[in-house]
Design a protein around this motif. Structure first.
Motif, short mmCIF file in Angstrom:
data_model
loop_
_atom_site.label_atom_id
_atom_site.label_comp_id
_atom_site.label_asym_id
_atom_site.label_seq_id
_atom_site.Cartn_x
_atom_site.Cartn_y
_atom_site.Cartn_z
N SER A 167 0.86 -1.30 0.18
CA SER A 167 0.05 0.01 0.06
C SER A 167 0.91 1.14 0.02
O SER A 167 1.88 1.32 0.73
N ALA A 168 0.29 2.25 -0.64
CA ALA A 168 1.20 3.62 -0.77
C ALA A 168 1.32 3.99 0.90
O ALA A 168 2.40 4.56 1.01
N LYS A 169 0.49 3.94 1.45
CA LYS A 169 0.36 4.31 2.82
C LYS A 169 1.49 3.60 3.73
O LYS A 169 2.24 4.41 4.31
N SER A 170 1.69 2.56 3.68
CA SER A 170 2.60 1.72 4.29
C SER A 170 4.12 1.99 3.66
O SER A 170 5.01 2.33 4.71
N VAL A 171 4.11 2.15 2.60
CA VAL A 171 5.60 2.55 1.83
C VAL A 171 5.92 3.98 2.18
O VAL A 171 6.95 4.15 2.56
#
Length: 216
Positions: A167-171
């Motif tokens: 996910s973009a959020k986790s990265v």
């Protein structure tokens, strides 16, 4: 490890088809060129998971006299990279095992390579990348989100390849935790063979330092 060995075998066996599809793939070329425009001439660049040299070729065509080091675990991909970007220095190596001195590079590319790494491996790699970047050094990072992790066939390979959909959020959080601030995030749809749509995520980031030379 089965997911790695099967994935690399598939890339080795289908490297020409991959090259034919992505060496001049315009949506990715556009993103790479936009990032290259942020880079100063004559800098040292590290291309991890370099594949057949699709990024490296764009770096060479930019005419900025970059010093380029490329790494990939597929021997056949490395052979193609050497042909597509003969000015680069390419070697066959597992990007999970890389080791360079601190602040060795001005820019690092991770173009769709973390899609083959799990969350723990991504965290470890991005920690290393942050260490390898000089102050204000820049990172190009692309990956996919929108599907479940697992083996799948692709448009260039009937042999299965293992993909992780981060996910973009986790990265983004991993980057920020490792002193890499976001310059820009872009997303674009990628149509799959089965008619579904995944999302390609492109992140431009830079390593942050305070005026006294310490990480923020």
């Amino acid at each position: 490890m089965e997911r790695i060995s099967k994935t690399i075998t598939a890339y080795d066996n289908n490297c020409v088809a991959f090259n034919d599809k992505f060496i001049d793939y315009l949506p990715y070329q556009k993103m790479i060129r936009e990032f290259i425009n942020l880079l100063e001439p004559g800098i040292k660049v590290l291309d991890l998971g370099c594949g057949p040299g699709n990024v490296a070729r764009q770096l060479m065509l930019a005419g900025k006299n970059f010093t380029l080091k490329g790494i990939d675990l597929s021997e056949e991909m490395i052979k193609l990279a050497q042909k597509n970007a003969p000015a680069g220095d390419f070697s066959c190596q597992d990007i999970r095992d890389i080791s360079f001195n601190a602040e060795s590079f001005d820019a690092v590319f991770l173009s769709f390579c973390i899609v083959h790494l799990n969350q723990t491996e991504v965290l470890s790699l991005l920690q290393k990348v942050s260490n390898y970047l000089k102050g204000e050094g820049k990172l190009y990072l692309s990956f996919m989100e929108g599907k479940k992790d697992g083996f799948e066939k692709t448009s260039f390979s009937k042999e299965e390849i293992y993909y992780f959909y981060h996910s973009a959020k986790s990265v983004k959080k991993i980057l920020e935790d490792n002193h890499l601030s976001i310059i820009e995030i872009k997303e674009q749809d990628y149509p799959e063979n089965d008619g579904s749509i995944t999302t390609d995520v492109f992140i431009f980031a830079k390593k942050q330092f305070t005026s006294n030379g310490t990480c923020t």
